[in-house]
Design a protein around this motif. Sequence first.
Motif, mmCIF file in Angstrom:
data_model
loop_
_atom_site.group_PDB
_atom_site.id
_atom_site.type_symbol
_atom_site.label_atom_id
_atom_site.label_comp_id
_atom_site.label_asym_id
_atom_site.label_seq_id
_atom_site.Cartn_x
_atom_site.Cartn_y
_atom_site.Cartn_z
ATOM 1 N N LYS A 160 -0.290 -15.611 1.227
ATOM 2 C CA LYS A 160 -1.747 -15.496 1.104
ATOM 3 C C LYS A 160 -2.368 -15.016 2.418
ATOM 4 O O LYS A 160 -3.241 -14.131 2.427
ATOM 5 C CB LYS A 160 -2.338 -16.839 0.713
ATOM 6 N N LYS A 161 -1.926 -15.589 3.539
ATOM 7 C CA LYS A 161 -2.451 -15.184 4.851
ATOM 8 C C LYS A 161 -2.159 -13.711 5.117
ATOM 9 O O LYS A 161 -3.044 -12.970 5.570
ATOM 10 C CB LYS A 161 -1.814 -16.057 5.936
ATOM 11 N N MET A 162 -0.960 -13.277 4.839
ATOM 12 C CA MET A 162 -0.585 -11.881 5.091
ATOM 13 C C MET A 162 -1.393 -10.935 4.208
ATOM 14 O O MET A 162 -1.832 -9.870 4.658
ATOM 15 C CB MET A 162 0.919 -11.710 4.877
ATOM 16 N N GLU A 163 -1.609 -11.310 2.978
ATOM 17 C CA GLU A 163 -2.384 -10.463 2.063
ATOM 18 C C GLU A 163 -3.844 -10.379 2.503
ATOM 19 O O GLU A 163 -4.473 -9.321 2.389
ATOM 20 C CB GLU A 163 -2.278 -11.002 0.633
ATOM 21 N N GLU A 164 -4.385 -11.495 2.998
ATOM 22 C CA GLU A 164 -5.767 -11.492 3.481
ATOM 23 C C GLU A 164 -5.921 -10.558 4.678
ATOM 24 O O GLU A 164 -6.897 -9.799 4.771
ATOM 25 C CB GLU A 164 -6.186 -12.911 3.877
ATOM 26 N N VAL A 165 -4.974 -10.617 5.604
ATOM 27 C CA VAL A 165 -5.029 -9.753 6.790
ATOM 28 C C VAL A 165 -4.925 -8.290 6.384
ATOM 29 O O VAL A 165 -5.688 -7.440 6.852
ATOM 30 C CB VAL A 165 -3.895 -10.128 7.779
ATOM 31 N N GLU A 166 -3.986 -7.997 5.494
ATOM 32 C CA GLU A 166 -3.797 -6.606 5.075
ATOM 33 C C GLU A 166 -5.008 -6.075 4.319
ATOM 34 O O GLU A 166 -5.405 -4.912 4.492
ATOM 35 C CB GLU A 166 -2.546 -6.490 4.211
ATOM 36 N N LYS A 167 -5.627 -6.926 3.505
ATOM 37 C CA LYS A 167 -6.811 -6.495 2.760
ATOM 38 C C LYS A 167 -7.984 -6.233 3.700
ATOM 39 O O LYS A 167 -8.718 -5.253 3.543
ATOM 40 C CB LYS A 167 -7.193 -7.559 1.730
ATOM 41 N N GLU A 168 -8.159 -7.096 4.680
ATOM 42 C CA GLU A 168 -9.289 -6.954 5.596
ATOM 43 C C GLU A 168 -9.102 -5.803 6.567
ATOM 44 O O GLU A 168 -10.040 -5.048 6.837
ATOM 45 C CB GLU A 168 -9.478 -8.250 6.388
ATOM 46 N N ASP A 169 -7.877 -5.647 7.087
ATOM 47 C CA ASP A 169 -7.651 -4.665 8.143
ATOM 48 C C ASP A 169 -7.108 -3.338 7.645
ATOM 49 O O ASP A 169 -7.095 -2.366 8.389
ATOM 50 C CB ASP A 169 -6.678 -5.234 9.186
ATOM 51 N N GLY A 170 -6.600 -3.319 6.415
ATOM 52 C CA GLY A 170 -6.018 -2.084 5.909
ATOM 53 C C GLY A 170 -4.548 -1.929 6.237
ATOM 54 O O GLY A 170 -3.864 -1.081 5.662
ATOM 55 N N ILE A 171 -4.024 -2.733 7.156
ATOM 56 C CA ILE A 171 -2.612 -2.721 7.509
ATOM 57 C C ILE A 171 -2.182 -4.159 7.786
ATOM 58 O O ILE A 171 -3.016 -5.032 8.018
ATOM 59 C CB ILE A 171 -2.318 -1.864 8.763
ATOM 60 N N LEU A 172 -0.881 -4.390 7.781
ATOM 61 C CA LEU A 172 -0.349 -5.687 8.165
ATOM 62 C C LEU A 172 0.432 -5.495 9.463
ATOM 63 O O LEU A 172 1.506 -4.887 9.457
ATOM 64 C CB LEU A 172 0.574 -6.255 7.085
ATOM 65 N N PRO A 173 -0.096 -5.966 10.606
ATOM 66 C CA PRO A 173 0.629 -5.819 11.869
ATOM 67 C C PRO A 173 2.031 -6.415 11.779
ATOM 68 O O PRO A 173 2.245 -7.448 11.128
ATOM 69 C CB PRO A 173 -0.252 -6.580 12.867
ATOM 70 N N ASN A 174 2.966 -5.772 12.429
ATOM 71 C CA ASN A 174 4.365 -6.186 12.327
ATOM 72 C C ASN A 174 4.626 -7.600 12.848
ATOM 73 O O ASN A 174 5.613 -8.222 12.463
ATOM 74 C CB ASN A 174 5.257 -5.187 13.066
ATOM 75 N N ILE A 175 3.760 -8.098 13.718
ATOM 76 C CA ILE A 175 3.947 -9.449 14.231
ATOM 77 C C ILE A 175 3.919 -10.468 13.088
ATOM 78 O O ILE A 175 4.634 -11.490 13.126
ATOM 79 C CB ILE A 175 2.871 -9.794 15.302
ATOM 80 N N TYR A 176 3.126 -10.217 12.046
ATOM 81 C CA TYR A 176 3.072 -11.130 10.902
ATOM 82 C C TYR A 176 4.406 -11.123 10.154
ATOM 83 O O TYR A 176 4.910 -12.176 9.740
ATOM 84 C CB TYR A 176 1.942 -10.741 9.945
ATOM 85 N N LYS A 177 4.982 -9.962 9.980
ATOM 86 C CA LYS A 177 6.274 -9.864 9.292
ATOM 87 C C LYS A 177 7.359 -10.565 10.104
ATOM 88 O O LYS A 177 8.194 -11.282 9.552
ATOM 89 C CB LYS A 177 6.640 -8.390 9.093
ATOM 90 N N ALA A 178 7.344 -10.328 11.421
ATOM 91 C CA ALA A 178 8.386 -10.883 12.273
ATOM 92 C C ALA A 178 8.293 -12.400 12.382
ATOM 93 O O ALA A 178 9.304 -13.109 12.333
ATOM 94 C CB ALA A 178 8.320 -10.243 13.654
ATOM 95 N N MET A 179 7.074 -12.922 12.540
ATOM 96 C CA MET A 179 6.895 -14.366 12.679
ATOM 97 C C MET A 179 7.216 -15.113 11.390
ATOM 98 O O MET A 179 7.493 -16.319 11.407
ATOM 99 C CB MET A 179 5.475 -14.695 13.128
ATOM 100 N N ALA A 180 7.198 -14.420 10.259
ATOM 101 C CA ALA A 180 7.524 -15.067 8.987
ATOM 102 C C ALA A 180 8.969 -15.541 8.942
ATOM 103 O O ALA A 180 9.338 -16.327 8.064
ATOM 104 C CB ALA A 180 7.250 -14.107 7.831
#
Length: 324
Positions: A160-180
Amino acid sequence: MVKENPFTTSSQEKNTLQVEVFSLSKSTIKRRLHKRKYRGFSKPFINLKNRKARLNFAPKHLKMPAQYWNRILWTVKTKINLYQNMGGSGVVRRRLGAVHDLKHTTSPLLSANVSNGILQTTRFITGGRLVYSQQSDDSSRPVSRYPIPNKKDLPHDIVKKMEEVEKEDGILPNIYKAMAHRPNEFRHFFAHYDCLMNKETGNLSRADKELLIVATSAYNKCPYCVTAHGAQHIIHSKNPILAYQVIINWGLAELNQRERAMVEFALAIAKPENITEIHFKQLEKHGLDREDAWDIAAITAFFAMANRLAYLMDLRPNDEFCMS
């Protein structure tokens, strides 16, 4: 020959004449064309596939929220050749003064590179300006040296957090993927990040905070953070060069006195130095109190940790954030 095909180059004319008549140099051909008031103009090419992609892009993005467009820098300087593929840039010969006739030009288009799909390619330079675009990463280098979990295997709150960031910013920074890779640390890491970056109290703007991150990350020589937050600083400050200057040499950067005082304090924390009353008084000269000093120190300390985690993971910046 030029009258029949305005896309003819001097090399093509030379080869034709060499076969049919006699040998002439390209410079002689150009002089004769100039004497007849023909001049060459370079124009980039857009093929049928890309024209269709641009037309598809418009209605799909018509109702995107303002936050999405705030993340993208556009230029409208490029003119597009709609007639024939000349292998990138080429020459179109027009009579002197005729190049700006309406029939010889097209309207400026938003210069989004869509050759691999609708706005799905890397950032590029056009018209002397940097353009960021939304894309899927296709680099052979992995995002992190640690495995990136599959979305379906992640806890619901992290997805949910990752989807919210991607929706708001238009991209998902790689730090979110890596920290997962470590869900519990993901939660605490981004809770702390949000607390520092999104708080509404204090005298630090978002541009101020991004500047502090750039300065701290440059001091720590962190490629991921200077790239990602350098791009963020450009977006929030609307200053296209200051982040570059701070990364290269903050002492020579065109910082105003307030910005310089903040950066000096942040670097005193990063080194670290003994913090004295002199440090606080320097901030107070520019309207920054002790709570603001705490914010500066907390941001510096948090990103000193983030810089080192990025080194550990060999974290690759999103191509959307690349500044060069």
